[in-house]
Motif scaffolding. Structure first.
Motif, PDB file in Angstrom:
ATOM      1  N   ILE B 133       0.846  -1.202   0.000  1.00 28.29           N
ATOM      2  CA  ILE B 133       0.000   0.000   0.000  1.00 28.29           C
ATOM      3  C   ILE B 133       0.878   1.248   0.000  1.00 28.29           C
ATOM      4  CG2 ILE B 133      -1.807   1.257   1.223  1.00 28.29           C
ATOM      5  CD1 ILE B 133      -2.625  -1.431   2.489  1.00 28.29           C
ATOM      6  N   TRP B 134       1.915   1.229   0.825  1.00 29.80           N
ATOM      7  CA  TRP B 134       2.794   2.398   0.925  1.00 29.80           C
ATOM      8  C   TRP B 134       3.528   2.655  -0.397  1.00 29.80           C
ATOM      9  CZ3 TRP B 134       0.354   2.011   5.230  1.00 29.80           C
ATOM     10  CH2 TRP B 134       0.505   2.963   6.242  1.00 29.80           C
ATOM     11  N   MET B 136       2.927   1.336  -3.550  1.00 26.88           N
ATOM     12  CA  MET B 136       2.182   1.419  -4.803  1.00 26.88           C
ATOM     13  C   MET B 136       1.025   2.409  -4.767  1.00 26.88           C
ATOM     14  SD  MET B 136       3.638  -0.687  -6.836  1.00 26.88           S
ATOM     15  CE  MET B 136       4.570  -2.205  -6.930  1.00 26.88           C
ATOM     16  N   SER B 137       0.711   2.932  -3.569  1.00 23.17           N
ATOM     17  CA  SER B 137      -0.455   3.801  -3.537  1.00 23.17           C
ATOM     18  C   SER B 137      -0.195   5.138  -2.847  1.00 23.17           C
ATOM     19  CB  SER B 137      -1.606   3.076  -2.842  1.00 23.17           C
ATOM     20  OG  SER B 137      -2.784   3.803  -2.998  1.00 23.17           O
ATOM     21  N   ARG B 143       3.814  10.194 -11.107  1.00 25.00           N
ATOM     22  CA  ARG B 143       2.467  10.693 -11.406  1.00 25.00           C
ATOM     23  C   ARG B 143       1.438  10.429 -10.308  1.00 25.00           C
ATOM     24  NH1 ARG B 143       2.738   7.241 -15.359  1.00 25.00           N
ATOM     25  NH2 ARG B 143       0.540   6.771 -15.257  1.00 25.00           N
ATOM     26  N   PHE B 144       1.024   9.181 -10.184  1.00 26.42           N
ATOM     27  CA  PHE B 144      -0.037   8.895  -9.222  1.00 26.42           C
ATOM     28  C   PHE B 144       0.568   8.669  -7.836  1.00 26.42           C
ATOM     29  CE2 PHE B 144       1.393   4.976 -11.078  1.00 26.42           C
ATOM     30  CZ  PHE B 144       1.369   4.043 -10.064  1.00 26.42           C
ATOM     31  N   LEU B 146      -0.903   8.933  -3.488  1.00 25.39           N
ATOM     32  CA  LEU B 146      -1.675   9.830  -2.630  1.00 25.39           C
ATOM     33  C   LEU B 146      -0.831  10.997  -2.106  1.00 25.39           C
ATOM     34  CD1 LEU B 146      -4.466  10.199  -1.423  1.00 25.39           C
ATOM     35  CD2 LEU B 146      -3.740   8.840   0.522  1.00 25.39           C
ATOM     36  N   THR B 149      -0.182  13.526  -4.707  1.00 27.49           N
ATOM     37  CA  THR B 149      -1.433  14.209  -5.071  1.00 27.49           C
ATOM     38  C   THR B 149      -1.775  15.275  -4.037  1.00 27.49           C
ATOM     39  OG1 THR B 149      -2.225  12.160  -6.087  1.00 27.49           O
ATOM     40  CG2 THR B 149      -3.869  13.844  -5.605  1.00 27.49           C
TER      41      THR B 149
END
Lengths: 278, 314
Positions: B133-134, B136-137, B143-144, B146, B149
């Protein structure tokens, strides 16, 4: 005046707690969000709270993908976790009872020899343990993954402490009735000490399901992968199908969340009674 | 056999055979511990004195060569340095966060079980899943992701969290994973300790005019939590020494492991089981690591005064 400050303090504390709780839940949300999203929704530079479509087909796609042995590794993990838990409960509880209740001149020496291994971090012995298991021919077998992990000094220690605190009267009554150690243990002690079995069992189950280093070292063939090893190799491979990876991760923690929420009070009780903070 | 069977049964049934029964109960565990912990330990020490590439029955005795080459090896000493930096980050942050959570949750009248569950829930997650999770997200570099963003909303530049070594942003990623996974567990330990503090102490403090809040915390709660605090600090350091899962899963990819941020276990894993299969050198490293852990743990326990007679039952 004083009361007002107390009320403000209490409200601030509650706001802080709610904020922290939301922060702690974000990773779980991301797991579900990405697991049910399309690849484009995960990698889009314009991140949105909700994915544009919910794709429950990710789950079936995952199990149909022949490059990831997902079903097999889930089965391996389930077998390993269940057998490790049952084996540890049996072996460690017997030892804990013997140490707590059967007078023996060298009982304390044996106990210290067991306690000493708590100081040896299990991970430090992985090189020689690997050597031992490979010379037994147990690499990539369930035996190799389970048997060496069955002898938990922590579980034995918790059982001993618990049995020491268990009232003797019941056992004495059983002894008067002519029961030996063996039958006293099975008919009187075990039925009356279920909470400690539930507590230790839950902790061992979670540990076995989540363990990574030992399965990585021993489960070298794909057929012997646990779900953690499968996820890890999945996420370090050249081509990553992110939506599958996330749904696989979500599937992998689902059984554990059920166990966890169901047995949480046993874990808490186990922690409180283990004596590690006494 | 037929002669001994009934004899053994009779001996077990006899009233004076406690010694035998002791070993019936403790024997299986003791034997397993001997075979799967003590034998590997001894074997490790033995192997560490031999040149053992790809073999478990080496013939070339090299004395302390493996030890000296390990201690002269920059990669190994760097891994110890990595561990020291990691411990310096993770021990105080986890300690403060879990204690604060416990103090806040303990004083709740309602929804105590709810908040405890929420903070404890990550303990059910594996390091592999959390690292995923850390990596890949949340802290994805491109670009992507959290973190980028959210930072982008404030006009910040994109950061390649895991592959930038200057500044070493990967520490933020590594520390927050462990913090999320472990804080709830240590919070439960602290909660158990808090519940053992006698309410009469707080009543006495109130009578003496201590103001609720900082004064009570400093003079009553923290001293009463001493035993728990010592245990938590010891566990945190021991667990930090064994860091492997999140480092391995956060930093390695299809190309292998980067040369930075390797804790000792990751380094030993690649030495002993990687390409070279250098079991002798790996064993020497494991023995050195075990010695360091022993010295640090005993030192820490002494420093806290653990095991002194007057501390019992505190």
């Amino acid at each position: 005046m004083h009361d007002a400050w107390v009320r403000v303090g209490r409200a601030l504390r509650l706001v802080l707690l709610i904020a922290l709780a939301l922060l702690f839940l974000v990773p779980f949300y991301l797991l579900v969000r990405n697991g049910l999203a399309s690849e484009e929704d995960i990698t889009s530079p314009d991140w949105t709270f909700f994915p544009s479509t919910l794709r429950f087909s990710n789950v079936t796609e995952l199990f149909r993908d022949s490059t990831v042995p997902m079903a097999r590794s889930l089965l391996n993990s389930a077998l390993i976790a269940v057998l490790t838990t049952l084996g540890t409960l049996l072996i460690a509880s017997l030892a804990g009872y013997g140490l707590a209740r059967i007078p023996y001149r060298y009982a304390n020496h044996v106990f210290y020899a067991i306690l000493a291994t708590l100081m040896v971090p299990a991970a430090v012995t992985f090189v020689p343990s690997f050597v031992l298991v490979s010379s037994l021919g147990w690499v990539s077998t369930l035996r190799g993954l389970i048997v060496p992990t069955l002898f938990s000094a922590f579980a034995c220690f918790v059982f001993r402490q618990y049995f020491l605190g268990f009232p003797r009267e019941l056992e004495d009554a059983a002894r008067v009735d002519g029961l030996g150690y063996w039958r006293t243990y099975w008919r009187v002690v075990v039925p009356n000490t279920r909470p400690v079995f539930a507590a230790v069992g839950t902790i061992v189950f979670i540990g076995a399901w989540n363990s990574f280093l030992w399965p990585l070292v021993i489960g070298q063939d794909r057929e012997a992968w646990t779900v953690q090893v499968a996820l890890s190799s999945f996420s370090t491979s050249q081509v990553i199908r992110l939506h599958e990876l996330f749904v696989a991760a979500a599937v992998s923690i689902l059984p554990l969340l059920v166990v966890f929420l169901f047995f949480q009070r046993w874990i808490v009780a186990g922690v409180e009674r283990s004596g590690i903070d006494d | 056999m037929s002669g001994r069977g009934p004899g053994l049964a009779r001996r077990l049934a006899g009233p004076q055979n406690r010694n035998l029964w002791f070993w019936v109960f403790v024997g299986p565990f003791a034997l397993g511990l001997l075979v799967f912990t003590y034998v590997p330990l001894g074997w490790s020490v033995y192997l560490s004195f031999f040149d053992a590439h790809n073999t478990v029955s080496p013939t070339d005795f090299v004395g302390f060569d493996n030890y000296t080459s390990m201690l002269k090896n920059d990669a190994f000493t760097d891994s110890l340095w990595t561990f020291a930096v990691f411990t310096a980050f993770i021990v105080p942050t986890t300690f403060v966060l879990s204690l604060s959570l416990a103090l806040m949750v303990n004083r709740l009248r309602r929804a105590q079980a709810f908040f405890r569950s929420v903070f404890f829930l990550p303990a059910a997650c594996s390091y592999v899943v959390a690292a995923l999770i850390w990596k890949m997200s949340i802290f994805n570099g491109v670009r992507f992701g959290l973190a980028n963003t959210v930072l982008g909303w404030f006009g910040a530049d994109q950061t390649a969290w895991l592959s930038t070594t200057d500044p070493p942003w990967y520490w933020l990623v590594i520390v927050t994973v462990r913090l999320w996974l472990q804080a709830g567990f240590y919070m439960v330990l602290f909660l158990a300790g808090l519940q053992r503090i006698s309410p009469t102490l707080y009543e006495a403090a109130a009578v003496d005019g201590a103001r609720p809040g900082w004064q009570v915390l400093r003079h009553i709660t923290l001293p009463q939590l001493r035993a728990t605090s010592v245990a938590v600090a010891l566990l945190l350091v021991i667990n930090a020494f064994q860091a492997f899962d999140e480092f391995y899963n956060l930093l390695s990819d299809a190309r292998g492991y980067p040369p930075y941020a390797r804790p000792p276990l990751v380094y030993l894993y690649y030495t002993a089981l990687g390409q070279g299969q250098n079991l002798g050198l790996g064993s020497a490293g494991a023995v050195l690591l075990a010695l360091i852990i022993a010295v640090v743990t005993v030192g820490q326990a002494r420093w806290f005064g653990l095991g002194r007679g007057d501390e019992k039952g505190a």
